[in-house]
Scaffold this active site. Sequence first.
Site, PDB file in Angstrom:
ATOM      1  N   THR A 140     -37.774   9.176   2.055  1.00  0.00           N
ATOM      2  CA  THR A 140     -37.849   8.978   0.609  1.00  0.00           C
ATOM      3  C   THR A 140     -38.362   7.588   0.234  1.00  0.00           C
ATOM      4  O   THR A 140     -38.062   6.609   0.906  1.00  0.00           O
ATOM      5  CB  THR A 140     -36.435   9.152   0.022  1.00  0.00           C
ATOM      6  OG1 THR A 140     -35.943  10.450   0.369  1.00  0.00           O
ATOM      7  CG2 THR A 140     -36.440   9.010  -1.488  1.00  0.00           C
ATOM      8  N   VAL A 169     -32.755  20.855  -0.506  1.00  0.00           N
ATOM      9  CA  VAL A 169     -32.788  19.707  -1.410  1.00  0.00           C
ATOM     10  C   VAL A 169     -31.907  18.615  -0.826  1.00  0.00           C
ATOM     11  O   VAL A 169     -30.745  18.863  -0.479  1.00  0.00           O
ATOM     12  CB  VAL A 169     -32.298  20.083  -2.823  1.00  0.00           C
ATOM     13  CG1 VAL A 169     -32.265  18.852  -3.726  1.00  0.00           C
ATOM     14  CG2 VAL A 169     -33.188  21.166  -3.425  1.00  0.00           C
ATOM     15  N   GLY A 170     -32.441  17.422  -0.708  1.00  0.00           N
ATOM     16  CA  GLY A 170     -31.683  16.299  -0.192  1.00  0.00           C
ATOM     17  C   GLY A 170     -31.067  15.471  -1.295  1.00  0.00           C
ATOM     18  O   GLY A 170     -30.793  15.959  -2.394  1.00  0.00           O
ATOM     19  N   ASP A 171     -30.885  14.193  -1.023  1.00  0.00           N
ATOM     20  CA  ASP A 171     -30.198  13.316  -1.979  1.00  0.00           C
ATOM     21  C   ASP A 171     -31.105  12.773  -3.074  1.00  0.00           C
ATOM     22  O   ASP A 171     -30.632  12.369  -4.138  1.00  0.00           O
ATOM     23  CB  ASP A 171     -29.586  12.130  -1.224  1.00  0.00           C
ATOM     24  CG  ASP A 171     -30.661  11.235  -0.620  1.00  0.00           C
ATOM     25  OD1 ASP A 171     -30.843  10.095  -1.091  1.00  0.00           O
ATOM     26  OD2 ASP A 171     -31.341  11.677   0.321  1.00  0.00           O
ATOM     27  N   GLY A 194     -30.458  12.583   4.113  1.00  0.00           N
ATOM     28  CA  GLY A 194     -30.007  13.096   2.824  1.00  0.00           C
ATOM     29  C   GLY A 194     -28.652  13.767   2.847  1.00  0.00           C
ATOM     30  O   GLY A 194     -27.823  13.553   1.948  1.00  0.00           O
TER      31      GLY A 194
END
Length: 281
Positions: A140, A169-171, A194
């Site tokens: 990210t 979906v991650g953080d 994440g």
Amino acid sequence: MHGGARTITARDQAANRAGCLAAARIGAEILAQGGSALDAVEQVVRHLEDDPTFNAGSGSVPTCEGAVETDAAMMDGSTLAIGAVAALSGVRNPVSVARLLLPEQTVLLAGSGAIEFARSRGVEEYDLPASAAADGEHDTVGCVAIDREGRIAVGTSTGGLPGQLPGRVGDAPIPGCGFYADNEAGGVAISGDGESILRVLLATRVIDALKVEEAPNAVSRALRQLSRVGGEAGIIAIDCKGRFGIDHNSEHFAVALAASWLPDGVAGVHLDEVKGYLTRG
């Protein structure tokens, strides 16, 4: 701003330094001209999304089915408005779609809902290629800024994990996990594993710490919480008095920072030019 917390091979270090410095200069110039923190953050992250060195936008990596799904978020610390998108396809700059959500009641849109929202706002469709550098050495990207009015903003963007499950979906688009901004405390953007970051609500822990201590101590205190679940992360933060905090437990963290002014009556870090780093654990 940061370009990801991870191991950066020797062959990629120059590109990471150059990309981070170029992005930070864009944001610094906007702020120096009296622009808003939101504008600076968006343009910094857009630049990173356009640079295939980084895992965001045009540098995104494919899922196990070979598709590209991106996540992004922005937050306005003065109003606590949040815009976030997840599993978004067909958009070159997902961070700008996230910004378009800031005035809306909806906070997070995913998948087909995010795509339809982007279309409804006239966002140009773009067939994102899967990055040729899908070797796991990406993560990210994010940016935090404070402007002359003391307004804080944050933005994040990611192209996911190589080979991830579709819809994962991650953080990065989850407030309180991968990012947060509050003028009364500060702003934080996080990069790393994440699922580990999600499990400890890492951004929330940084913001809570910023309410009682300066940014350098706050990020280090929060990072220690990862020991409960394992995993790597890098954190950048700015407290409400304009002080920087940077820490990570990954081997490298690509970071650039700049400050040419400070709010009236504020003491803290003051730099005359943009600085860039590749920091080691």
